[in-house]
Design a protein around this motif. Structure first.
Motif, short mmCIF file in Angstrom:
data_model
loop_
_atom_site.label_atom_id
_atom_site.label_comp_id
_atom_site.label_asym_id
_atom_site.label_seq_id
_atom_site.Cartn_x
_atom_site.Cartn_y
_atom_site.Cartn_z
N UNK A 14 6.73 -0.17 3.90
CA UNK A 14 7.12 1.12 4.49
C UNK A 14 5.93 1.86 5.08
N UNK A 15 4.82 1.88 4.34
CA UNK A 15 3.65 2.62 4.82
C UNK A 15 3.08 2.00 6.10
N UNK A 16 3.01 0.68 6.14
CA UNK A 16 2.47 0.04 7.35
C UNK A 16 3.40 0.23 8.54
N UNK B 188 2.37 4.83 -0.95
CA UNK B 188 2.04 3.64 -1.73
C UNK B 188 0.74 2.99 -1.27
N UNK B 189 -0.03 3.76 -0.52
CA UNK B 189 -1.33 3.28 -0.05
C UNK B 189 -2.44 4.00 -0.82
N UNK C 207 8.83 -7.05 8.01
CA UNK C 207 9.72 -6.22 8.81
C UNK C 207 9.40 -6.43 10.28
N UNK C 208 10.45 -6.60 11.09
CA UNK C 208 10.31 -6.77 12.53
C UNK C 208 11.22 -5.75 13.20
N UNK D 124 9.60 -3.20 -0.78
CA UNK D 124 8.68 -2.07 -0.64
C UNK D 124 7.79 -1.86 -1.86
N UNK D 125 7.59 -2.90 -2.61
CA UNK D 125 6.66 -2.76 -3.72
C UNK D 125 5.23 -2.73 -3.20
#
Length: 319
Positions: free
Chosen positions: A219-221, A195-196, A104-105, A119-120
């Motif tokens: 998504x989490x990052x 998801x972390x 993602x940018x 987003x897995x």
């Protein structure tokens, strides 16, 4: 006889005069009407020419405007195609470098995000360390923790810096032992990093053999990085960005970025795993997260991430 001749002559002269007056008047009125018609014809011709010229000018203006608009649209389209073509080439190289890729940018200048929305859960490698840092700094801000406290012969603050800037695994394990995995995972869930998760300490090959791993997601990052940028002048995000700007591992996002440009990032590497997440500070900062599993070779993946980061940076600056 003489009188008759005189009357005849006088009558003749009077008749001639009347005829002359009649024809002269007719000629005068005829000439006047012809003059009017000629003048009207001339005026009509001038007006017609003016109208024609005005219409021609208006048409020319419209054609010029249309031409400029078309040129402008063509130029915009060309820039758009160039931008897309540049990033598409980078993304294609990235996708080919590993079996599973999430990227993602986010361009803050245009509020646009280019992502494959994968987003897995992905093996986090050392990227998990930013979430551990987040927990510790949040606890400090809330007064639940003193970062000057010492554990394993070193202050928590010093351990955090080593954990992030040189990706020191021993420092990370000391912090995990100090906090506990359960507390970390509870915090991750409550903070929205759903998801972390931490399932093992660094370099714990026995845990790995049992199928235990540390995970995160795109998504989490991105959520973490966006928080850091949004609240960059507030504690604890300002402190976390300062730590991340001191990153010493320059194999991916930082690799091709011009010297002097600030980058706050965290890498992650394992067998078949090459990750990097960070913020490139430019005229309009760019947020980048790349997670890869099942990579072909470390160098191939790192080069792809580096090139993508450079081109994203180039597109973000005012030229």
């Amino acid at each position: 006889m003489g009188k008759k001749i005189m009357k005849f002559v006088v009558g003749f002269l009077i008749g001639g005069l009347c005829i002359a007056l009649v024809f002269g008047g007719a000629h005068f009125f005829y000439s006047k009407e012809v003059g009017k018609k000629a003048k009207n014809t001339t005026t009509s011709s001038v007006v017609s020419k003016k109208v024609t010229n005005t219409a021609t000018k208006e048409i020319a203006k419209e054609e010029t405007k249309d031409s400029k608009d078309a040129t402008s649209e063509s130029s915009d389209e060309s820039v758009s195609k160039l931008t897309n073509k540049t990033l598409e080439k980078d993304i294609e190289a990235l996708n080919q470098s590993a079996g599973n890729v999430a990227y993602s940018i986010y361009f803050t200048g245009t509020d646009k995000e280019i992502s494959n929305h994968n987003n897995e859960q992905m093996v986090s490698a050392s990227v998990i360390k930013v979430f551990i840092m987040d927990y510790l700094y949040q606890q400090s801000v809330q007064g639940q923790l003193d970062l000057s406290e010492v554990t394993s012969g070193e202050s928590l603050d010093s351990l955090i810096r080593r954990m992030i800037q040189s990706s020191d695994n021993e420092a990370t394990n000391s912090l995990i032992d100090y906090v506990g995995m359960d507390k970390l995972n509870q915090y991750f869930a409550s903070a929205g990093y759903t998801q972390t998760t931490v399932q093992r300490k660094m370099l714990d090959t026995n845990a790995q053999a049992q199928g235990l791993e540390n995970y995160t997601s795109l998504n989490d990052t991105m959520t973490f990085l966006k928080k850091c940028l949004t609240y960059q002048t507030e504690s604890p995000y300002s402190e976390m960005l300062t730590v991340m700007k001191g990153q010493q591992i320059n194999t991916k996002i930082r690799r091709l970025i011009p010297e002097g440009v600030q980058v706050a990032n965290k890498t992650g590497e394992l067998g078949g795993v090459d990750n990097d997440i960070g913020i490139i500070f430019s005229d309009h900062p760019v947020i980048i997260s790349v997670l890869t599993n099942n990579g072909q070779s470390p160098e191939t993946v790192r080069q792809a991430i580096s090139q993508l980061s450079l081109d994203a940076y180039e597109l973000s600056i005012d030229k």
